[in-house]
Design a protein around this motif. Structure first.
Motif, PDB file in Angstrom:
ATOM      1  N   ALA A   1     -15.329 -28.423  12.389  1.00  0.00           N
ATOM      2  CA  ALA A   1     -15.577 -26.861  12.416  1.00  0.00           C
ATOM      3  C   ALA A   1     -15.901 -26.571  13.708  1.00  0.00           C
ATOM      4  O   ALA A   1     -17.003 -26.906  14.234  1.00  0.00           O
ATOM      5  CB  ALA A   1     -16.822 -26.590  11.347  1.00  0.00           C
ATOM      6  N   LYS A   2     -15.065 -25.816  14.574  1.00  0.00           N
ATOM      7  CA  LYS A   2     -14.996 -25.206  15.798  1.00  0.00           C
ATOM      8  C   LYS A   2     -15.973 -23.933  15.713  1.00  0.00           C
ATOM      9  O   LYS A   2     -16.509 -23.526  14.759  1.00  0.00           O
ATOM     10  CB  LYS A   2     -13.993 -25.082  16.369  1.00  0.00           C
ATOM     11  CG  LYS A   2     -13.114 -26.350  16.485  1.00  0.00           C
ATOM     12  CD  LYS A   2     -11.759 -25.738  17.042  1.00  0.00           C
ATOM     13  CE  LYS A   2     -11.814 -25.397  18.547  1.00  0.00           C
ATOM     14  NZ  LYS A   2     -10.440 -25.509  19.349  1.00  0.00           N
ATOM     15  N   ILE A   3     -16.496 -23.642  16.940  1.00  0.00           N
ATOM     16  CA  ILE A   3     -17.367 -22.442  17.252  1.00  0.00           C
ATOM     17  C   ILE A   3     -16.583 -21.364  16.819  1.00  0.00           C
ATOM     18  O   ILE A   3     -15.331 -21.005  16.753  1.00  0.00           O
ATOM     19  CB  ILE A   3     -17.617 -22.051  18.718  1.00  0.00           C
ATOM     20  CG1 ILE A   3     -18.482 -23.352  19.319  1.00  0.00           C
ATOM     21  CG2 ILE A   3     -18.196 -20.971  18.790  1.00  0.00           C
ATOM     22  CD1 ILE A   3     -18.780 -23.334  20.645  1.00  0.00           C
ATOM     23  N   GLY A   4     -17.238 -20.350  15.866  1.00  0.00           N
ATOM     24  CA  GLY A   4     -16.636 -19.115  15.210  1.00  0.00           C
ATOM     25  C   GLY A   4     -16.304 -19.478  13.959  1.00  0.00           C
ATOM     26  O   GLY A   4     -15.957 -18.547  12.882  1.00  0.00           O
ATOM     27  N   VAL A   5     -16.113 -20.703  13.301  1.00  0.00           N
ATOM     28  CA  VAL A   5     -15.819 -21.209  11.947  1.00  0.00           C
ATOM     29  C   VAL A   5     -16.971 -20.886  10.942  1.00  0.00           C
ATOM     30  O   VAL A   5     -18.061 -21.538  11.182  1.00  0.00           O
ATOM     31  CB  VAL A   5     -15.059 -22.575  11.693  1.00  0.00           C
ATOM     32  CG1 VAL A   5     -15.040 -22.856  10.244  1.00  0.00           C
ATOM     33  CG2 VAL A   5     -13.782 -22.571  12.567  1.00  0.00           C
ATOM     34  N   THR A   6     -16.817 -20.442   9.753  1.00  0.00           N
ATOM     35  CA  THR A   6     -17.794 -20.131   8.884  1.00  0.00           C
ATOM     36  C   THR A   6     -17.565 -20.952   7.720  1.00  0.00           C
ATOM     37  O   THR A   6     -16.443 -21.004   6.985  1.00  0.00           O
ATOM     38  CB  THR A   6     -17.841 -18.627   8.381  1.00  0.00           C
ATOM     39  OG1 THR A   6     -17.932 -17.679   9.473  1.00  0.00           O
ATOM     40  CG2 THR A   6     -19.032 -18.458   7.312  1.00  0.00           C
ATOM     41  N   LEU A   7     -18.601 -21.790   7.449  1.00  0.00           N
ATOM     42  CA  LEU A   7     -18.447 -22.886   6.267  1.00  0.00           C
ATOM     43  C   LEU A   7     -18.875 -21.949   4.918  1.00  0.00           C
ATOM     44  O   LEU A   7     -19.202 -20.782   4.900  1.00  0.00           O
ATOM     45  CB  LEU A   7     -19.378 -24.022   6.335  1.00  0.00           C
ATOM     46  CG  LEU A   7     -19.144 -24.716   7.780  1.00  0.00           C
ATOM     47  CD1 LEU A   7     -20.390 -25.778   7.933  1.00  0.00           C
ATOM     48  CD2 LEU A   7     -17.903 -25.361   7.961  1.00  0.00           C
ATOM     49  N   PRO A   8     -18.548 -22.793   3.779  1.00  0.00           N
ATOM     50  CA  PRO A   8     -18.752 -22.046   2.609  1.00  0.00           C
ATOM     51  C   PRO A   8     -20.125 -21.897   2.166  1.00  0.00           C
ATOM     52  O   PRO A   8     -20.437 -20.718   1.529  1.00  0.00           O
ATOM     53  CB  PRO A   8     -18.099 -23.172   1.623  1.00  0.00           C
ATOM     54  CG  PRO A   8     -17.094 -23.977   2.172  1.00  0.00           C
ATOM     55  CD  PRO A   8     -17.601 -24.040   3.805  1.00  0.00           C
ATOM     56  N   ASN A   9     -21.118 -22.429   2.836  1.00  0.00           N
ATOM     57  CA  ASN A   9     -22.330 -22.080   2.619  1.00  0.00           C
ATOM     58  C   ASN A   9     -22.895 -21.162   3.408  1.00  0.00           C
ATOM     59  O   ASN A   9     -23.969 -20.738   3.341  1.00  0.00           O
ATOM     60  CB  ASN A   9     -23.484 -23.321   2.944  1.00  0.00           C
ATOM     61  CG  ASN A   9     -23.231 -23.724   4.549  1.00  0.00           C
ATOM     62  OD1 ASN A   9     -22.599 -23.193   5.276  1.00  0.00           O
ATOM     63  ND2 ASN A   9     -23.750 -25.005   4.642  1.00  0.00           N
ATOM     64  N   GLY A  10     -21.846 -20.348   4.167  1.00  0.00           N
ATOM     65  CA  GLY A  10     -22.391 -19.152   5.113  1.00  0.00           C
ATOM     66  C   GLY A  10     -22.618 -19.347   6.358  1.00  0.00           C
ATOM     67  O   GLY A  10     -22.672 -18.363   7.145  1.00  0.00           O
ATOM     68  N   LEU A  11     -22.858 -20.684   6.788  1.00  0.00           N
ATOM     69  CA  LEU A  11     -23.223 -20.969   8.028  1.00  0.00           C
ATOM     70  C   LEU A  11     -22.118 -20.917   9.026  1.00  0.00           C
ATOM     71  O   LEU A  11     -20.866 -21.378   8.667  1.00  0.00           O
ATOM     72  CB  LEU A  11     -23.791 -22.380   8.116  1.00  0.00           C
ATOM     73  CG  LEU A  11     -24.063 -23.113   9.444  1.00  0.00           C
ATOM     74  CD1 LEU A  11     -25.477 -22.522  10.002  1.00  0.00           C
ATOM     75  CD2 LEU A  11     -24.339 -24.426   9.528  1.00  0.00           C
ATOM     76  N   THR A  12     -22.172 -19.953  10.046  1.00  0.00           N
ATOM     77  CA  THR A  12     -21.085 -19.953  11.153  1.00  0.00           C
ATOM     78  C   THR A  12     -21.526 -20.598  12.350  1.00  0.00           C
ATOM     79  O   THR A  12     -22.568 -20.859  12.827  1.00  0.00           O
ATOM     80  CB  THR A  12     -21.121 -18.456  11.703  1.00  0.00           C
ATOM     81  OG1 THR A  12     -20.628 -17.720  10.537  1.00  0.00           O
ATOM     82  CG2 THR A  12     -20.029 -18.055  12.820  1.00  0.00           C
TER      83      THR A  12
END
Length: 407
Positions: A93-104
């Motif tokens: 997950a690169k900078i700017g990507v938001t994970l399913p748990n909401g963490l960007t």
């Protein structure tokens, strides 16, 4: 009920239509489509990356510094994953990507060292329901080495799909629509398009054998419309392919193993519930008849159920082993040690299934279909489909002839 767009297209060519158009067609002509949504769309942003080097963090014993190639550039990633290795591939997950748990993802500094993204675990990218043998209990998810670096994980694993969410109440009167092939047939009639890959045309591809100890089947009059079965050997229990797991999860079913998953896949494909017994746990004969007041059956959900009189039972030498058309029993379930199967595909009277659901307070995917009414024609076809699906994970699979009984 959930429909996979890709799965529908295996039975009817809908490439000239958007999913939203088909949802509108179905809503106007057949049933209510409550929603149309992408399946795992966030995985478009998760890349297959390769770790080029791993070195100790100068200021932290439990952290390492990785040089990670994402297909275009090499990034510095700091991680505490205990299983990271150089020359291995992991989700990035690169900078700017938001994970399913909401963490960007943001540029971070961990104990004085800059980090430009995150190598991810299965849970962090929403794949916790998949059975991934490579995934450790703790740590990041190792990816197959054959995946192409820089490709999104959704593309690499062919997970891109669209799900149509059907209102079950709107198809209560349509037992023929409780499957992907059923909906394909409906759309074929509405849009005047040909069907393809018809289940009734399936030819068995695996080798056959004559059982040394055939299991006799005794069906009491009025207990079932049809009861078909076959034996399988050279079965090896293992996780299903990512493809099959994704299909099941897209339709709201949890993957378990290659046998159970193939069984559920058949039901979702053509609307025919079925059940696999561990053959080594049966003695025979198999009897289809009715329960007596107070009999006990421990079902697959771990519940010990005291049965009223008059429910359809599958028995092994008089001992209850399954609640016909509703749920199997725990004593004969498929386990990691299973080598041979007794596979059942039957058709029950809907009044009997409704009685079981009402009196026991349980409803399953199988009972939801049988209580609407199903055609007995599909019972032997389902066994052929199951055989070909299981053959993909058990290349030495052998099956007996299909035995058919009808009331």
């Amino acid at each position: 009920m959930k429909l996979s767009w890709n799965w529908l297209n295996e039975y009817i060519d809908l490439r000239n239509y958007r999913p939203e158009e088909i949802a509108n067609v179905l809503t106007m002509k057949s049933c209510e489509v409550e929603g149309v949504e992408e399946f795992l769309p966030h995985l478009d942003d998760i890349l297959v990356a390769e770790v080029k080097s791993v070195k100790k963090h100068p200021n932290a014993d439990k952290l390492v510094i990785c040089e990670v190639f994402d297909g275009k550039e090499t990034l510095q990633i700091v991680t505490g994953a205990p299983n990271v290795e150089d020359s291995k591939k992991y989700p990035l997950a690169k900078i700017g990507v938001t994970l399913p748990n909401g963490l960007t993802m943001k540029k971070a500094k961990l104990r004085g060292v800059e980090s430009y993204g995150m190598l991810c675990s299965a849970e962090e990218i929403g794949l916790e329901d998949f059975i991934l043998p490579e995934s450790p209990e703790y740590g990041i998810l190792p990816l197959p080495q054959e995946l192409t670096v820089g490709t999104s994980l959704r593309t690499a694993w062919n997970l891109a799909d669209v799900i149509l969410d059907i209102d079950n109440k709107s198809i209560t009167h349509r037992p023929d629509l409780w499957s992907h092939y059923g909906f394909a047939r409906e759309l074929s009639a509405i849009l005047d398009l040909p069907l393809k890959n018809r289940p009734e045309e399936i030819q068995i591809n695996c080798a056959t054998f004559e059982p040394d100890k055939p299991i006799k089947v005794e069906m009491e009059k009025g207990s079932a419309i049809a009861y078909c079965n076959a034996q399988f050997r050279q079965v090896h229990i293992q996780p299903s392919s990512i493809f099959m797991q994704a299909r099941l999860l897209a339709c709201g079913m949890r993957p378990i193993n290659n046998v159970v998953d193939a069984s559920n896949y058949v039901m979702l494909a053509m609307g025919q519930p079925n059940h696999a017994f561990d053959l080594d746990k049966l003695t025979g004969p198999i009897q289809i008849n009715f329960s007596k007041e107070g009999e006990i059956l421990k079902t697959l959900d771990g519940q010990e159920r005291k049965l009223p009189a008059g429910l359809v039972l599958i028995r092994d030498n008089s001992v209850p082993v399954a609640l016909g058309g509703v749920m199997g029993g725990e004593t004969t379930e498929v386990s990691e040690d299973t080598k041979e199967l007794f596979f059942e595909s039957a058709c029950f009277y809907r009044k009997d299934i409704r009685k079981a659901v009402s009196q026991l307070g349980i409803r399953t995917e199988a009972s939801a279909r049988f209580e609407k009414g199903q055609t007995p024609v599909n019972a032997p076809i389902a066994i052929r489909m199951f055989a070909n699906l299981l053959l993909k994970t058990c290349p030495s699979l052998e099956m007996s002839d299909i035995q058919e009984q009808y009331n």
